[in-house]
Write an enzyme that holds these catalytic residues in place. Structure first.
Site, short mmCIF file in Angstrom:
data_model
loop_
_atom_site.label_atom_id
_atom_site.label_comp_id
_atom_site.label_asym_id
_atom_site.label_seq_id
_atom_site.Cartn_x
_atom_site.Cartn_y
_atom_site.Cartn_z
N THR A 77 -10.49 -2.13 3.27
CA THR A 77 -9.18 -1.67 2.78
C THR A 77 -8.27 -2.88 2.60
OG1 THR A 77 -9.42 0.48 3.85
CG2 THR A 77 -7.16 -0.26 3.43
N ASN A 167 -18.32 6.05 -3.39
CA ASN A 167 -18.59 6.51 -2.03
C ASN A 167 -18.76 8.02 -1.91
OD1 ASN A 167 -15.76 5.92 -2.74
ND2 ASN A 167 -15.29 7.03 -0.86
N GLN A 205 -20.03 0.14 -0.82
CA GLN A 205 -21.18 1.05 -0.71
C GLN A 205 -22.43 0.45 -1.36
OE1 GLN A 205 -21.28 3.93 0.96
NE2 GLN A 205 -19.11 4.22 1.39
N SER A 225 -17.62 -4.58 3.49
CA SER A 225 -17.14 -4.08 4.78
C SER A 225 -18.25 -4.10 5.83
CB SER A 225 -16.67 -2.62 4.59
OG SER A 225 -16.29 -2.06 5.82
N HIS A 227 -18.70 -2.02 8.62
CA HIS A 227 -19.24 -0.79 9.21
C HIS A 227 -20.04 0.09 8.26
CE1 HIS A 227 -16.21 2.42 8.01
NE2 HIS A 227 -15.59 1.33 7.60
N THR A 263 -5.50 -14.54 14.35
CA THR A 263 -6.61 -15.13 15.10
C THR A 263 -7.93 -14.47 14.69
OG1 THR A 263 -5.14 -15.62 16.93
CG2 THR A 263 -7.50 -15.52 17.45
N CYS A 352 -11.53 9.41 4.64
CA CYS A 352 -10.06 9.49 4.77
C CYS A 352 -9.52 10.74 4.09
CB CYS A 352 -9.36 8.27 4.21
SG CYS A 352 -10.42 7.14 3.36
N1 PLP Z 1 -14.21 1.07 -0.47
C1 PLP Z 1 -15.18 2.00 -0.41
C2 PLP Z 1 -16.00 2.28 -1.62
C3 PLP Z 1 -15.41 2.70 0.79
O1 PLP Z 1 -16.37 3.62 0.85
C4 PLP Z 1 -14.61 2.40 1.91
C5 PLP Z 1 -14.78 3.15 3.17
O2 PLP Z 1 -14.67 4.35 3.22
C6 PLP Z 1 -13.61 1.42 1.79
C7 PLP Z 1 -13.45 0.77 0.58
C8 PLP Z 1 -12.75 1.04 2.95
O3 PLP Z 1 -13.51 0.38 3.91
P1 PLP Z 1 -12.93 0.07 5.38
O4 PLP Z 1 -13.22 1.29 6.20
O5 PLP Z 1 -13.68 -1.14 5.85
O6 PLP Z 1 -11.48 -0.19 5.23
#
Ligand code: PLP
Length: 405
Positions: A77, A167, A205, A225, A227, A263, A352
């Site tokens: 994000t 996603n 993704q 990202s 996770h 940091t 989200c």
């Molecule tokens: N972009 C996409 C395509 C995602 O699927 C996600 C996560 O849901 C994000 C951005 C945001 O990732 P993060 O959770 O690391 O902020």
């Protein structure tokens, strides 16, 4: 070993993935033994900065880019916000300094209707502040048309931001083709003294399954990202091609080459680098396994279902792990809760937006009515998913689907 506790079945890998054992092992020393601040001059600090350097080096090697082109952030994000807001901030500042019409020289941005919220929201805010943004439509499979993109480009266009793989429905956009096209367009623009168009992609993704080397894709900015690739949460990365205009959106101590102060989160940076290594080295193997499981799931859900389920947006250019399915006549929230109680975790789409229970902008963009959106669920498979889990999940899904209609 399947992910999730006991015999629960986790089929929401597009929302997040469990941390890989090897990733966790690599991270562990950096929580306690090697806890130094990378900005400190003493040996603890030197140990920490050396670890950050090694992690950056490793990711740069896998991305085939320069060390200084990898920036660590707090999430994808944040990376998307930095790519968009940071670019626009720098661009508007540079052009207003050059131009006598200070502040009115805002460039035009092109994106799509199916971006993640972390791209759409900053764009909306920029629009409120006077920036011009075009959102490209998609067809029923979720694909943009390159001809529409070409038509949307104006003399004033400065940035294109297009999600690599979606996603919610998994559609893959032709990023390499767009990159090649922009290279040609930018050559002509240079001859005509027009501003270069920069290209950003959200590859969050995509990284597990698709070629993501920025030079191959011909992108200037690329978001990833931790996770989503079996790394930790709260860590993201942004590839920034050398000489791409970018201002920091978080200021302070000047870490990350002045682009992201704060940091360094050493353990997560180490985890991200290990996760990138594992994702890229096992890409083909994971793709094949997950693609086969997804096809099995698809076949059995269609075969054993009482009602005619519909598949949202599935096409040849799709990720192997995501299935978005519509169960006509069944409310998705009711189905998700019933399945969760029966031990199968799935979702309604983006993590989200499903919490806020907003109608999916992605499913709306591919032409679903609000009622059809409320009948749709997302199943996403991961590298820990087993054949047995898929079989069991199908039995449970088909049982509940019959009970709920
Ligand atoms: N972009 C996409 C395509 C995602 O699927 C996600 C996560 O849901 C994000 C951005 C945001 O990732 P993060 O959770 O690391 O902020």
């Amino acid at each position: 070993m399947p992910a999730g506790e006991n015999n629960k079945i986790y089929l929401d890998y597009a929302a997040t993935t469990p941390v890989d054992k090897e990733v966790l092992k690599a991270m562990m020393p950096y929580f306690s033994e090697k806890f130094g601040n990378a900005s400190s001059v003493h040996s603890f600090g030197q140990e920490a900065i050396a670890a950050v350097d090694q992690a950056r080096e490793k990711i740069a090697k896998y991305f085939n880019c320069n060390f200084a082109e990898i920036i660590f952030t707090g999430s994808a994000t944040e990376s998307n916000n930095l790519a968009i807001r940071g670019f626009v901030q720098k661009y508007n500042y540079t052009t207003s300094k050059r131009s006598s019409t200070s502040g009115t020289n805002r460039g035009h941005i092109i994106s799509t209707k199916i971006e993640h919220e972390s791209v759409l929201e900053p764009l909306k805010e920029l629009e409120k502040a006077g920036q011009e943004v075009t959102y490209l439509p998609v067809d029923k499979e979720g694909l943009i048309k390159i001809s529409n993109l070409e038509k949307a480009i104006k003399d004033t266009t400065i940035l294109i931001s297009i999600i690599y793989a979606n996603n919610e429905i998994g559609t893959i956009q032709p990023i390499k083709e767009i990159g090649k096209l922009l290279e040609k367009i930018n050559k002509k623009r240079k001859e005509n003294n027009l501003a270069r168009i920069y290209f950003h992609t959200d590859a969050v993704q995509a990284l597990n399954y698709l070629e993501c080397r920025p030079d191959w894709l011909k992108v200037d900015l690329l978001t990833f990202s931790g996770h989503k690739i079996y790394g930790p949460k709260g860590i993201g990365g942004l590839y920034v091609r050398k000489n791409t205009p970018l201002s920091p959106i978080i200021s302070g101590g000047g870490q990350e080459f002045g682009l992201r102060s704060g940091t360094e989160n050493i353990s997560s940076i180490i985890g991200l680098a290990k996760a990138v290594e594992l994702a890229l080295e096992n890409k083909e193997k994971n793709y094949k396994k997950i693609f086969d499981l997804r096809n099995q799931l698809l076949k059995d859900i269609i075969k054993d279902n009482k009602i005619a389920v519909k598949i949202n947006g599935l096409c040849n250019d799709c990720l192997p792990n995501i299935l978005n399915i519509r169960f006509p006549g069944i409310n998705n929230e009711t189905l998700i809760i019933a399945l969760d109680q029966a031990g199968v975790a799935i979702s309604a789409g983006s993590a989200c937006s499903s919490r806020a229970s907003a109608a999916s902008h992605v499913l709306t963009a591919i032409g679903l009515t609000p009622k059809q959106v409320k009948e749709s669920i997302r199943i996403s498979i991961g590298k820990n998913t087993t054949k047995q889990e898929i079989k069991k999940a199908i039995r449970i899904i088909n049982k509940y689907e019959k009970l709920l209609i």
